[in-house]
Design a protein around this motif. Structure first.
Motif, PDB file in Angstrom:
ATOM      1  N   ALA A  64       1.018  -0.792  -0.279  1.00 35.53           N
ATOM      2  CA  ALA A  64       0.111  -0.047   0.301  1.00 35.53           C
ATOM      3  C   ALA A  64       1.374   0.926  -0.590  1.00 35.53           C
ATOM      4  CB  ALA A  64      -1.012   0.488   1.480  1.00 35.53           C
ATOM      5  N   MET A  65       2.200   0.888   0.436  1.00 35.04           N
ATOM      6  CA  MET A  65       3.120   2.647   0.944  1.00 35.04           C
ATOM      7  C   MET A  65       3.598   2.697  -0.449  1.00 35.04           C
ATOM      8  SD  MET A  65       2.036   4.304   2.984  1.00 35.04           S
ATOM      9  CE  MET A  65       3.837   4.945   2.992  1.00 35.04           C
ATOM     10  N   VAL A  66       3.756   1.319  -1.141  1.00 37.84           N
ATOM     11  CA  VAL A  66       4.657   2.139  -2.818  1.00 37.84           C
ATOM     12  C   VAL A  66       3.985   2.953  -3.219  1.00 37.84           C
ATOM     13  CG1 VAL A  66       5.466   0.629  -4.841  1.00 37.84           C
ATOM     14  CG2 VAL A  66       4.709  -0.580  -3.148  1.00 37.84           C
ATOM     15  N   TYR A  67       2.882   3.005  -4.159  1.00 38.26           N
ATOM     16  CA  TYR A  67       3.184   4.262  -4.935  1.00 38.26           C
ATOM     17  C   TYR A  67       2.984   5.680  -4.662  1.00 38.26           C
ATOM     18  CZ  TYR A  67       1.117   1.356  -8.916  1.00 38.26           C
ATOM     19  OH  TYR A  67       1.515   0.870  -9.735  1.00 38.26           O
ATOM     20  N   PRO A  68       2.133   5.784  -2.596  1.00 42.23           N
ATOM     21  CA  PRO A  68       3.073   6.722  -2.211  1.00 42.23           C
ATOM     22  C   PRO A  68       4.794   7.302  -1.563  1.00 42.23           C
ATOM     23  CG  PRO A  68       0.501   5.547  -0.710  1.00 42.23           C
ATOM     24  CD  PRO A  68       1.360   4.553  -1.726  1.00 42.23           C
ATOM     25  N   ALA A  69       4.459   6.228  -1.681  1.00 39.22           N
ATOM     26  CA  ALA A  69       6.694   6.417  -2.207  1.00 39.22           C
ATOM     27  C   ALA A  69       6.957   7.066  -2.423  1.00 39.22           C
ATOM     28  CB  ALA A  69       7.461   5.447  -1.160  1.00 39.22           C
ATOM     29  N   PHE A  70       6.504   6.121  -3.737  1.00 37.08           N
ATOM     30  CA  PHE A  70       7.155   6.514  -5.665  1.00 37.08           C
ATOM     31  C   PHE A  70       6.629   7.837  -5.772  1.00 37.08           C
ATOM     32  CE2 PHE A  70       6.193   6.984  -9.881  1.00 37.08           C
ATOM     33  CZ  PHE A  70       7.378   7.696 -10.588  1.00 37.08           C
ATOM     34  N   ILE A  71       5.566   8.249  -5.346  1.00 38.58           N
ATOM     35  CA  ILE A  71       5.065   9.991  -5.512  1.00 38.58           C
ATOM     36  C   ILE A  71       6.203  10.618  -4.819  1.00 38.58           C
ATOM     37  CG2 ILE A  71       3.321  11.567  -5.308  1.00 38.58           C
ATOM     38  CD1 ILE A  71       1.469   8.589  -6.384  1.00 38.58           C
ATOM     39  N   PHE A  72       6.312  10.663  -3.872  1.00 41.31           N
ATOM     40  CA  PHE A  72       6.904  11.352  -2.694  1.00 41.31           C
ATOM     41  C   PHE A  72       8.205  11.597  -3.231  1.00 41.31           C
ATOM     42  CE2 PHE A  72       9.594  12.340   1.164  1.00 41.31           C
ATOM     43  CZ  PHE A  72       8.479  13.486   1.782  1.00 41.31           C
ATOM     44  N   GLY A  73       8.200  10.369  -3.612  1.00 44.64           N
ATOM     45  CA  GLY A  73      10.236  10.852  -4.101  1.00 44.64           C
ATOM     46  C   GLY A  73      10.362  11.110  -5.289  1.00 44.64           C
ATOM     47  N   THR A  74       9.392  11.502  -5.927  1.00 42.29           N
ATOM     48  CA  THR A  74      10.011  12.787  -6.773  1.00 42.29           C
ATOM     49  C   THR A  74       9.460  13.767  -7.233  1.00 42.29           C
ATOM     50  OG1 THR A  74       8.396  10.219  -8.210  1.00 42.29           O
ATOM     51  CG2 THR A  74       8.277  11.948  -9.509  1.00 42.29           C
ATOM     52  N   LEU A  75       8.394  13.860  -6.421  1.00 40.41           N
ATOM     53  CA  LEU A  75       7.777  15.681  -5.729  1.00 40.41           C
ATOM     54  C   LEU A  75       9.184  15.673  -5.372  1.00 40.41           C
ATOM     55  CD1 LEU A  75       3.861  15.318  -5.032  1.00 40.41           C
ATOM     56  CD2 LEU A  75       5.008  15.618  -7.363  1.00 40.41           C
ATOM     57  N   THR A  76       9.718  14.970  -4.583  1.00 45.97           N
ATOM     58  CA  THR A  76      10.926  15.734  -3.501  1.00 45.97           C
ATOM     59  C   THR A  76      12.061  16.064  -4.495  1.00 45.97           C
ATOM     60  OG1 THR A  76      10.358  14.000  -1.830  1.00 45.97           O
ATOM     61  CG2 THR A  76      12.321  15.094  -2.050  1.00 45.97           C
ATOM     62  N   TYR A  77      12.010  15.436  -5.399  1.00 42.40           N
ATOM     63  CA  TYR A  77      13.398  14.985  -6.258  1.00 42.40           C
ATOM     64  C   TYR A  77      12.952  16.863  -7.601  1.00 42.40           C
ATOM     65  CZ  TYR A  77      16.369  14.909 -10.416  1.00 42.40           C
ATOM     66  OH  TYR A  77      17.373  14.869 -10.944  1.00 42.40           O
ATOM     67  N   PHE A  78      11.746  16.969  -7.700  1.00 39.79           N
ATOM     68  CA  PHE A  78      11.982  18.016  -8.530  1.00 39.79           C
ATOM     69  C   PHE A  78      11.608  18.920  -7.805  1.00 39.79           C
ATOM     70  CE2 PHE A  78       9.811  14.783 -11.445  1.00 39.79           C
ATOM     71  CZ  PHE A  78      10.773  14.777 -12.816  1.00 39.79           C
ATOM     72  N   PHE A  79      11.137  18.925  -6.933  1.00 40.73           N
ATOM     73  CA  PHE A  79      11.091  20.678  -5.618  1.00 40.73           C
ATOM     74  C   PHE A  79      12.551  20.944  -5.449  1.00 40.73           C
ATOM     75  CE2 PHE A  79      11.267  22.542  -1.726  1.00 40.73           C
ATOM     76  CZ  PHE A  79      10.166  23.192  -1.472  1.00 40.73           C
ATOM     77  N   ILE A  80      13.386  20.052  -5.637  1.00 44.52           N
ATOM     78  CA  ILE A  80      14.999  20.131  -5.000  1.00 44.52           C
ATOM     79  C   ILE A  80      15.433  20.495  -6.708  1.00 44.52           C
ATOM     80  CG2 ILE A  80      17.370  19.518  -4.812  1.00 44.52           C
ATOM     81  CD1 ILE A  80      16.117  17.098  -2.855  1.00 44.52           C
ATOM     82  N   LEU A  81      15.206  20.297  -6.992  1.00 44.80           N
ATOM     83  CA  LEU A  81      15.344  20.432  -8.845  1.00 44.80           C
ATOM     84  C   LEU A  81      15.053  21.959  -8.830  1.00 44.80           C
ATOM     85  CD1 LEU A  81      15.384  17.800 -11.514  1.00 44.80           C
ATOM     86  CD2 LEU A  81      17.437  18.230 -10.767  1.00 44.80           C
ATOM     87  N   PHE A  82      13.188  22.097  -8.857  1.00 45.10           N
ATOM     88  CA  PHE A  82      13.300  23.898  -9.052  1.00 45.10           C
ATOM     89  C   PHE A  82      14.105  25.124  -8.282  1.00 45.10           C
ATOM     90  CE2 PHE A  82      10.167  27.131  -7.892  1.00 45.10           C
ATOM     91  CZ  PHE A  82      10.033  27.648  -8.985  1.00 45.10           C
ATOM     92  N   CYS A  83      14.142  24.926  -7.118  1.00 47.91           N
ATOM     93  CA  CYS A  83      14.481  25.230  -5.891  1.00 47.91           C
ATOM     94  C   CYS A  83      16.056  25.215  -6.678  1.00 47.91           C
ATOM     95  CB  CYS A  83      14.793  24.929  -5.084  1.00 47.91           C
ATOM     96  SG  CYS A  83      12.476  24.803  -3.503  1.00 47.91           S
TER      97      CYS A  83
END
Length: 319
Positions: free
Chosen positions: A23-42
């Motif tokens: 149940a945590m696979v997709y939430p973890a995938f989304i959270f990790g992806t968003l975190t990476y893109f947020f780091i890139l953006f900033c």
């Protein structure tokens, strides 16, 4: 026994499992992806602002320009591989990919500390020797400082990881969330004392050296600020240096705790895992936010650039 040659040809290693429920696979995938893109953006926003705005083409900001480069390097080495392993539920990695990840992550950490030290020197000259600042921090000297920092970074880390290639490998399990020098050394058979001694030497040189130099410069800056009768100049100096000090202490404490946890075999693997991940998540997020929000010149230029961009988009849509 697995030889170095076979590993370099693509033999798979296995990293520490993530222990995620289905149940945590997709939430973890989304959270990790968003975190990476947020780091890139900033970090890309900070890079673009410094590059595009001529008012920021000063030694302090040119040195700062290298921090987002390091942060993007570290985040890119970690997050894409992590989110891919989450969605595929596969923690395997080839030795070349593991070695490359370790190289980039160590370059990121060491580069951050070295450039923060260089920035402390810049602030020391600017505040303690203001009349000599323009003659000391010339364009040629600035280029020399940046080149020397990158050369030290690459030389120390390439030698560190190069020592791991001289011994045969007899294990395939990476005892961490990602590949780094301690986890690569634990794959080796034979006497790894040279690797450990050199690793301790680099830790003492980079961590201890940076801490000593920054402590010295900030003591001198504090003394100068106390002696300075101009309250406005004192407040501005403390504000600028406070921003730099927050970023440095965060990285220094995070790195020191992670390295210490690796040196003690009986330390909790969950604590080591949490500390190891935090050093790759928090500094790349905090650095651009702290400098973007607390440094007045950068904040104003970011707001100006975003307004210009929004006006351009609005005009494009209206036509």
């Amino acid at each position: 026994m697995v030889t170095n040659t076979s590993l370099m040809n693509g033999t798979l290693l296995t990293m520490m499992p993530l222990d995620l429920s289905p149940a945590m696979v997709y939430p973890a995938f989304i959270f990790g992806t968003l975190t990476y893109f947020f780091i890139l953006f900033c970090n890309l926003l900070l890079l673009t602002t410094i590059a595009m705005k001529r008012t920021l083409h000063k030694p302090m900001f040119i040195l700062l320009f290298n921090l987002p480069i390091c942060d993007i390097m570290g985040a890119t080495a970690f997050f894409p591989q992590l989110v891919l392993s989450i969605i595929l539920q596969n923690r395997s990695i080839t030795y070349p990919a593991c070695f490359t990840q370790a190289l980039l992550l160590h370059l990121y950490g060491t580069g951050n500390l070295l450039f923060l030290t260089a920035m402390a020197y810049d602030r020391y000259v600017a505040i303690c020797w203001p009349l000599r600042y323009n003659s000391v921090m010339t364009q040629n000297n600035l280029v020399r400082i940046i080149v020397i920092v990158w050369l030290i970074d690459f030389t120390l880390i390439l030698l560190l990881l190069g020592l791991a290639t001289r011994l045969k490998i007899c294990r395939r399990n990476i005892v961490d969330m990602y590949c780094n020098n301690p986890s690569l050394v634990k794959l080796l058979c034979g006497d790894t004392s040279v690797n450990n001694y050199y690793g301790l030497f680099i830790t003492a040189l980079i961590q201890g050296g940076s801490l000593l130099l920054i402590t010295f410069t900030y003591i001198q800056i504090l003394i100068t600020c106390i002696k300075n009768n101009q309250s406005d100049a004192r407040v501005k100096a403390i504000h600028t240096c406070g921003t730099h000090l927050v970023v440095f202490l965060l990285l220094e404490l995070n790195t020191a705790c992670t390295l210490i946890a690796h040196r003690f075999e009986d330390s909790s693997p969950y604590l080591r895992r949490a500390l190891g991940v935090s050093i790759l998540v928090f500094p790349p997020i905090v650095n651009p936010l702290v400098y973007g929000l607390r440094t007045k010149e950068i904040k104003q230029n970011i707001m100006t650039m975003l307004k210009e961009k929004s006006k351009f988009i609005y005009k494009g849509k209206s036509t």
